[in-house]
Write a protein that holds these residues in place. Structure first.
Motif, PDB file in Angstrom:
ATOM      1  N   ALA A 116       0.833  -1.212   0.000  1.00  0.00           N
ATOM      2  CA  ALA A 116       0.000   0.000   0.000  1.00  0.00           C
ATOM      3  C   ALA A 116       0.864   1.257   0.000  1.00  0.00           C
ATOM      4  O   ALA A 116       0.576   2.235  -0.698  1.00  0.00           O
ATOM      5  N   LYS A 117       1.941   1.230   0.769  1.00  0.00           N
ATOM      6  CA  LYS A 117       2.858   2.368   0.799  1.00  0.00           C
ATOM      7  C   LYS A 117       3.508   2.582  -0.562  1.00  0.00           C
ATOM      8  O   LYS A 117       3.616   3.709  -1.052  1.00  0.00           O
ATOM      9  N   ARG A 118       3.964   1.499  -1.162  1.00  0.00           N
ATOM     10  CA  ARG A 118       4.613   1.615  -2.475  1.00  0.00           C
ATOM     11  C   ARG A 118       3.640   2.198  -3.508  1.00  0.00           C
ATOM     12  O   ARG A 118       4.008   3.069  -4.299  1.00  0.00           O
ATOM     13  N   ARG A 119       2.436   1.723  -3.499  1.00  0.00           N
ATOM     14  CA  ARG A 119       1.445   2.220  -4.459  1.00  0.00           C
ATOM     15  C   ARG A 119       1.202   3.711  -4.265  1.00  0.00           C
ATOM     16  O   ARG A 119       1.125   4.473  -5.228  1.00  0.00           O
ATOM     17  N   GLU A 120       1.111   4.138  -3.017  1.00  0.00           N
ATOM     18  CA  GLU A 120       0.873   5.556  -2.738  1.00  0.00           C
ATOM     19  C   GLU A 120       2.089   6.398  -3.128  1.00  0.00           C
ATOM     20  O   GLU A 120       1.937   7.521  -3.624  1.00  0.00           O
ATOM     21  N   ILE A 121       3.281   5.862  -2.924  1.00  0.00           N
ATOM     22  CA  ILE A 121       4.497   6.581  -3.330  1.00  0.00           C
ATOM     23  C   ILE A 121       4.465   6.871  -4.825  1.00  0.00           C
ATOM     24  O   ILE A 121       4.687   8.013  -5.261  1.00  0.00           O
ATOM     25  N   GLY A 126      12.477  17.887   3.685  1.00  0.00           N
ATOM     26  CA  GLY A 126      11.436  18.862   3.999  1.00  0.00           C
ATOM     27  C   GLY A 126      10.564  19.231   2.821  1.00  0.00           C
ATOM     28  O   GLY A 126       9.441  19.711   3.006  1.00  0.00           O
ATOM     29  N   SER A 127      11.056  19.002   1.605  1.00  0.00           N
ATOM     30  CA  SER A 127      10.267  19.329   0.415  1.00  0.00           C
ATOM     31  C   SER A 127       9.909  18.083  -0.386  1.00  0.00           C
ATOM     32  O   SER A 127       9.529  18.172  -1.546  1.00  0.00           O
ATOM     33  N   CYS A 128      10.010  16.923   0.256  1.00  0.00           N
ATOM     34  CA  CYS A 128       9.757  15.651  -0.427  1.00  0.00           C
ATOM     35  C   CYS A 128       8.280  15.278  -0.351  1.00  0.00           C
ATOM     36  O   CYS A 128       7.690  15.258   0.732  1.00  0.00           O
ATOM     37  N   CYS A 129       7.703  14.945  -1.489  1.00  0.00           N
ATOM     38  CA  CYS A 129       6.270  14.630  -1.537  1.00  0.00           C
ATOM     39  C   CYS A 129       5.946  13.256  -0.961  1.00  0.00           C
ATOM     40  O   CYS A 129       4.772  12.920  -0.769  1.00  0.00           O
ATOM     41  N   ILE A 130       6.970  12.461  -0.676  1.00  0.00           N
ATOM     42  CA  ILE A 130       6.721  11.131  -0.108  1.00  0.00           C
ATOM     43  C   ILE A 130       7.388  10.973   1.263  1.00  0.00           C
ATOM     44  O   ILE A 130       7.600   9.861   1.726  1.00  0.00           O
ATOM     45  N   GLU A 131       7.722  12.079   1.898  1.00  0.00           N
ATOM     46  CA  GLU A 131       8.466  12.030   3.159  1.00  0.00           C
ATOM     47  C   GLU A 131       7.763  11.177   4.215  1.00  0.00           C
ATOM     48  O   GLU A 131       8.391  10.396   4.936  1.00  0.00           O
ATOM     49  N   LEU A 177       5.895   8.676   3.816  1.00  0.00           N
ATOM     50  CA  LEU A 177       5.843   7.260   3.431  1.00  0.00           C
ATOM     51  C   LEU A 177       7.225   6.618   3.444  1.00  0.00           C
ATOM     52  O   LEU A 177       7.345   5.401   3.581  1.00  0.00           O
ATOM     53  N   CYS A 178       8.250   7.453   3.300  1.00  0.00           N
ATOM     54  CA  CYS A 178       9.634   6.988   3.268  1.00  0.00           C
ATOM     55  C   CYS A 178      10.050   6.424   4.622  1.00  0.00           C
ATOM     56  O   CYS A 178       9.706   6.977   5.667  1.00  0.00           O
ATOM     57  N   GLU A 179      10.801   5.332   4.600  1.00  0.00           N
ATOM     58  CA  GLU A 179      11.215   4.683   5.849  1.00  0.00           C
ATOM     59  C   GLU A 179      12.674   4.966   6.205  1.00  0.00           C
ATOM     60  O   GLU A 179      13.273   4.276   7.027  1.00  0.00           O
ATOM     61  N   TYR A 180      13.233   6.015   5.602  1.00  0.00           N
ATOM     62  CA  TYR A 180      14.597   6.445   5.923  1.00  0.00           C
ATOM     63  C   TYR A 180      14.625   6.946   7.356  1.00  0.00           C
ATOM     64  O   TYR A 180      13.764   7.735   7.775  1.00  0.00           O
ATOM     65  N   GLN A 181      15.609   6.513   8.123  1.00  0.00           N
ATOM     66  CA  GLN A 181      15.641   6.804   9.553  1.00  0.00           C
ATOM     67  C   GLN A 181      16.331   8.128   9.906  1.00  0.00           C
ATOM     68  O   GLN A 181      16.229   8.604  11.022  1.00  0.00           O
ATOM     69  N   GLU A 182      17.025   8.717   8.934  1.00  0.00           N
ATOM     70  CA  GLU A 182      17.790   9.925   9.240  1.00  0.00           C
ATOM     71  C   GLU A 182      17.306  11.106   8.405  1.00  0.00           C
ATOM     72  O   GLU A 182      18.083  11.816   7.777  1.00  0.00           O
ATOM     73  N   LYS A 183      16.011  11.349   8.445  1.00  0.00           N
ATOM     74  CA  LYS A 183      15.436  12.441   7.661  1.00  0.00           C
ATOM     75  C   LYS A 183      15.966  13.800   8.089  1.00  0.00           C
ATOM     76  O   LYS A 183      16.262  14.020   9.259  1.00  0.00           O
ATOM     77  N   THR A 184      16.060  14.694   7.121  1.00  0.00           N
ATOM     78  CA  THR A 184      16.500  16.055   7.406  1.00  0.00           C
ATOM     79  C   THR A 184      15.303  16.987   7.303  1.00  0.00           C
ATOM     80  O   THR A 184      14.228  16.611   6.830  1.00  0.00           O
ATOM     81  N   SER A 185      15.513  18.229   7.721  1.00  0.00           N
ATOM     82  CA  SER A 185      14.452  19.229   7.595  1.00  0.00           C
ATOM     83  C   SER A 185      14.734  20.150   6.412  1.00  0.00           C
ATOM     84  O   SER A 185      14.027  21.144   6.204  1.00  0.00           O
ATOM     85  N   ASP A 186      15.764  19.829   5.657  1.00  0.00           N
ATOM     86  CA  ASP A 186      16.156  20.691   4.537  1.00  0.00           C
ATOM     87  C   ASP A 186      15.108  20.710   3.435  1.00  0.00           C
ATOM     88  O   ASP A 186      14.457  19.698   3.153  1.00  0.00           O
ATOM     89  N   ILE A 187      14.971  21.873   2.833  1.00  0.00           N
ATOM     90  CA  ILE A 187      14.038  22.056   1.727  1.00  0.00           C
ATOM     91  C   ILE A 187      14.837  22.407   0.466  1.00  0.00           C
ATOM     92  O   ILE A 187      15.757  23.180   0.529  1.00  0.00           O
TER      93      ILE A 187
END
Length: 212
Positions: free
Chosen positions: A4-9, A195-200, A202-212
């Motif tokens: 379901a996550k992949r489809r939404e991505i 910060g500007s990612c449309c799939i943030e 849904l993404c399972e990356y553990q080290e997300k940034t706040s950068d845009i």
């Protein structure tokens, strides 16, 4: 990551860019083949600069073959590894003329038999020119797939096989371009623009940034 996550991505990636395509500039399947061959370990921008000068002079197997290795090298010398690329392009032009009457073949086996054409290049041609549902995995696709957990793997082939298996069929033909462009402009190697990612979400990356 679940289905379901992949489809939404991919639904969101399509919504954001309904008609994705390569940033390499070409007017024919042959021009695309040469551009992709030249793009190995080089940027699309550098390849486009070179082909803008080359293609008005020679843009068929016969006309590029007539240039010879030295003549072709003159046009592509700004691209990395231009000497070996020139040799492969000339050899490929000769083979296209001898075996296929100058027409680029549309099967993986035939493409991979051309000098300087590996699996990734073959996949790009099959996908972009012939609209086949195959997945060319470059550094961007490999990084995005692993980072988001859309498809994880230690090798390019492992990621390719997983992507073909898990991406919903209705998105598979364009998925290659969506993932490349996302990796090039949003999910960047050193500092992803989470910060500007449309799939943030849904993404399972553990080290997300706040950068845009």
């Amino acid at each position: 990551m679940n289905a379901a996550k992949r489809r939404e991505i991919f639904r969101r990636l399509k919504e954001h860019n309904p008609h994705p395509t390569t940033e390499l500039e070409f007017q024919s399947t042959f021009e695309l083949l040469i551009a992709v061959m030249l793009s190995a370990q080089a940027t699309d921008v550098s390849v486009n600069k070179a082909t803008k000068k080359l293609y008005p002079i020679a843009n068929t197997p016969e006309s590029i073959l007539a240039l010879g290795v030295d003549g072709l090298s003159h046009y592509i010398k700004s691209i990395g590894l231009y000497n070996s690329k020139a040799k492969n392009v000339i050899a490929t032009c000769q083979q296209l003329i001898d075996k296929y009457k100058g027409v680029v073949p549309n099967t993986r086996e035939a493409l991979e038999a051309l000098p300087g054409v590996g699996r990734k290049t073959a996949n790009v041609i099959l996908n972009t020119a012939f609209r086949q549902p195959v997945m060319a995995v470059d550094t961007h696709v490999f990084r995005v797939s692993n980072r988001t957990h859309i498809a994880t793997g230690k090798t390019v082939l492992e990621v390719e096989n997983k992507l073909v298996k898990v991406i919903p069929k209705e998105y598979l033909v364009d998925a290659h371009h969506w993932l490349i462009l996302h990796g090039r402009y949003v999910c960047k190697s050193r500092k992803p623009c989470c910060g500007s990612c449309c799939i943030e979400d849904l993404c399972e990356y553990q080290e997300k940034t706040s950068d845009i």
